[in-house]
Design an enzyme around this catalytic site. Sequence first.
Site, PDB file in Angstrom:
ATOM      1  N   LYS A  52       0.245   5.168   8.263  1.00  0.00           N
ATOM      2  CA  LYS A  52       0.948   5.490   7.007  1.00  0.00           C
ATOM      3  C   LYS A  52      -0.056   5.712   5.870  1.00  0.00           C
ATOM      4  O   LYS A  52       0.047   6.656   5.092  1.00  0.00           O
ATOM      5  CB  LYS A  52       1.900   4.318   6.698  1.00  0.00           C
ATOM      6  CG  LYS A  52       2.562   4.280   5.355  1.00  0.00           C
ATOM      7  CD  LYS A  52       2.001   3.276   4.365  1.00  0.00           C
ATOM      8  CE  LYS A  52       1.655   1.910   4.826  1.00  0.00           C
ATOM      9  NZ  LYS A  52       1.061   1.020   3.871  1.00  0.00           N
ATOM     10  N   LYS A  55      -6.278   2.833  -2.927  1.00  0.00           N
ATOM     11  CA  LYS A  55      -6.058   2.114  -1.667  1.00  0.00           C
ATOM     12  C   LYS A  55      -5.945   3.088  -0.492  1.00  0.00           C
ATOM     13  O   LYS A  55      -6.488   2.848   0.596  1.00  0.00           O
ATOM     14  CB  LYS A  55      -4.788   1.256  -1.781  1.00  0.00           C
ATOM     15  CG  LYS A  55      -4.341   0.595  -0.495  1.00  0.00           C
ATOM     16  CD  LYS A  55      -5.311  -0.457  -0.010  1.00  0.00           C
ATOM     17  CE  LYS A  55      -4.853  -1.031   1.327  1.00  0.00           C
ATOM     18  NZ  LYS A  55      -5.845  -1.951   1.895  1.00  0.00           N
ATOM     19  N   SER A  82       0.887  -1.175   0.000  1.00  0.00           N
ATOM     20  CA  SER A  82       0.000   0.000   0.000  1.00  0.00           C
ATOM     21  C   SER A  82       0.915   1.212   0.000  1.00  0.00           C
ATOM     22  O   SER A  82       1.350   1.671   1.059  1.00  0.00           O
ATOM     23  CB  SER A  82      -0.887   0.024   1.248  1.00  0.00           C
ATOM     24  OG  SER A  82      -1.675  -1.129   1.316  1.00  0.00           O
TER      25      SER A  82
HETATM   26  P1  NDP Z   1       4.232  -6.565   8.100  1.00  0.00           P
HETATM   27  O1  NDP Z   1       4.739  -5.489   8.953  1.00  0.00           O
HETATM   28  O2  NDP Z   1       3.580  -7.750   8.703  1.00  0.00           O
HETATM   29  O3  NDP Z   1       5.417  -7.128   7.168  1.00  0.00           O
HETATM   30  C1  NDP Z   1       6.299  -6.248   6.525  1.00  0.00           C
HETATM   31  C2  NDP Z   1       7.215  -7.006   5.591  1.00  0.00           C
HETATM   32  O4  NDP Z   1       8.134  -6.070   5.014  1.00  0.00           O
HETATM   33  C3  NDP Z   1       8.057  -8.074   6.285  1.00  0.00           C
HETATM   34  O5  NDP Z   1       8.325  -9.090   5.357  1.00  0.00           O
HETATM   35  C4  NDP Z   1       9.321  -7.282   6.628  1.00  0.00           C
HETATM   36  O6  NDP Z   1      10.465  -8.107   6.776  1.00  0.00           O
HETATM   37  C5  NDP Z   1       9.465  -6.446   5.393  1.00  0.00           C
HETATM   38  N1  NDP Z   1      10.278  -5.246   5.614  1.00  0.00           N
HETATM   39  C6  NDP Z   1      10.081  -4.302   6.564  1.00  0.00           C
HETATM   40  N2  NDP Z   1      11.004  -3.336   6.443  1.00  0.00           N
HETATM   41  C7  NDP Z   1      11.818  -3.686   5.420  1.00  0.00           C
HETATM   42  C8  NDP Z   1      12.971  -3.108   4.813  1.00  0.00           C
HETATM   43  N3  NDP Z   1      13.461  -1.947   5.241  1.00  0.00           N
HETATM   44  N4  NDP Z   1      13.552  -3.761   3.785  1.00  0.00           N
HETATM   45  C9  NDP Z   1      13.040  -4.926   3.351  1.00  0.00           C
HETATM   46  N5  NDP Z   1      11.973  -5.544   3.872  1.00  0.00           N
HETATM   47  C10 NDP Z   1      11.353  -4.920   4.891  1.00  0.00           C
HETATM   48  O7  NDP Z   1       3.263  -5.856   7.032  1.00  0.00           O
HETATM   49  P2  NDP Z   1       2.009  -6.493   6.242  1.00  0.00           P
HETATM   50  O8  NDP Z   1       2.411  -7.758   5.595  1.00  0.00           O
HETATM   51  O9  NDP Z   1       0.820  -6.439   7.107  1.00  0.00           O
HETATM   52  O10 NDP Z   1       1.806  -5.335   5.149  1.00  0.00           O
HETATM   53  C11 NDP Z   1       2.552  -5.271   3.931  1.00  0.00           C
HETATM   54  C12 NDP Z   1       1.861  -4.234   3.050  1.00  0.00           C
HETATM   55  O11 NDP Z   1       0.522  -4.656   2.772  1.00  0.00           O
HETATM   56  C13 NDP Z   1       1.751  -2.847   3.709  1.00  0.00           C
HETATM   57  O12 NDP Z   1       1.896  -1.851   2.753  1.00  0.00           O
HETATM   58  C14 NDP Z   1       0.334  -2.857   4.283  1.00  0.00           C
HETATM   59  O13 NDP Z   1      -0.170  -1.540   4.436  1.00  0.00           O
HETATM   60  C15 NDP Z   1      -0.401  -3.664   3.226  1.00  0.00           C
HETATM   61  N6  NDP Z   1      -1.627  -4.336   3.663  1.00  0.00           N
HETATM   62  C16 NDP Z   1      -1.682  -5.108   4.812  1.00  0.00           C
HETATM   63  C17 NDP Z   1      -2.858  -5.725   5.194  1.00  0.00           C
HETATM   64  C18 NDP Z   1      -2.981  -6.587   6.407  1.00  0.00           C
HETATM   65  O14 NDP Z   1      -4.122  -6.997   6.733  1.00  0.00           O
HETATM   66  N7  NDP Z   1      -1.921  -6.922   7.117  1.00  0.00           N
HETATM   67  C19 NDP Z   1      -4.096  -5.531   4.391  1.00  0.00           C
HETATM   68  C20 NDP Z   1      -3.911  -4.799   3.176  1.00  0.00           C
HETATM   69  C21 NDP Z   1      -2.731  -4.200   2.851  1.00  0.00           C
HETATM   70  P3  NDP Z   1      10.877  -8.736   8.188  1.00  0.00           P
HETATM   71  O15 NDP Z   1      10.236 -10.098   8.228  1.00  0.00           O
HETATM   72  O16 NDP Z   1      12.349  -8.780   8.144  1.00  0.00           O
HETATM   73  O17 NDP Z   1      10.353  -7.814   9.274  1.00  0.00           O
END
Ligand code: NDP
Length: 290
Positions: free
Chosen positions: A234, A165, A90
């Site tokens: 965010k 979104k 997102s």
């Molecule tokens: P999480 O916080 O659960 O996961 C984030 C992911 O990004 C992890 O794999 C993390 O790796 C990785 N990450 C974080 N920082 C970095 C970095 N600096 N470099 C590389 N990788 C990084 O988030 P979600 O999965 O919940 O969300 C992902 C996206 O989807 C977001 O934009 C969110 O807004 C969107 N979204 C989420 C929903 C939900 O229900 N959860 C619904 C709809 C959209 P690591 O494992 O190392 O921490």
Amino acid sequence: MGLGAIGRPMAAHLVGGNELTVWNRTRARAEAFVAAHGGRVASTPRDAAAGAEVLLTCLPSSAEVESLLDGPAGILPALSRGALVLDCTSGDPEAAQRIARRLAASGVEFADCPVSGGTNGAEAGTLTVMVGADPPTFERARPILARFGRRIEHLGPVGAGSAMKAVNNALLAVNILAFGEGFSALVKAGVPARQAVEVLNASSGRSFVSEALVPDRVLTGTWPNTFRLALLDKDVGIAVRFVESQGVGGPILHLAADLFHAARAALGEDADYLEAVRLQEKQAGVEIRG
Ligand code: NDP
């Protein structure tokens, strides 16, 4: 790339019928994914991008996606001409356009395709996918997105998916805050919480928040972590910048952004988004249970 709360169940639908390589910043998560579903773990973003026909990213925000483009371990030098990058983060519409321009210079196609439907929708493969892309890129992306999406919607050029979104999530945030305020007052006045929710859900003020989230989480007092409040904060920030970029006044979204910033500061980076209601309950000295 990005096996977080929603990226992991989305990626599980990409197993089978193609070779799958996964990369996650914390490697142990990628290893656990491969142990459960198959595929290969890439050591670096560059390793994941090398030879990939399609690369999907699902990271917290556009900043993390942009940070993976460059440098010795970056994806840009490794992507082949003709590859397709689908960013399910997102993200920010302007950042999506910036990323698309950088990839286009290397002959790589790009679509921003954020999703809605939560972790349950990701597991069920029923997400709504909001796509910004050139029409031919959208047609190329559609069957891949259909692996985890049910409604795959082309909303316009690159950036349009992210804008859609952000507005969606801003409305979600406003509904959460308005519910918390109104229901804290109702409960304080002695109206039974469950009955009030049932009446709301048979009336014109109902929403996804009141129909799906409140009965599951607020009335029961269970606060599962499925979507971090920090991420919704965010999203509201992106929506505020988007409405301003269109010259539209945004007093409601500005206020929602301020309130979610404050909730994030109070509850921390790992709190779930519905815990904003819990904070409102605390401030009002009530619990909306029943
Ligand atoms: P999480 O916080 O659960 O996961 C984030 C992911 O990004 C992890 O794999 C993390 O790796 C990785 N990450 C974080 N920082 C970095 C970095 N600096 N470099 C590389 N990788 C990084 O988030 P979600 O999965 O919940 O969300 C992902 C996206 O989807 C977001 O934009 C969110 O807004 C969107 N979204 C989420 C929903 C939900 O229900 N959860 C619904 C709809 C959209 P690591 O494992 O190392 O921490």
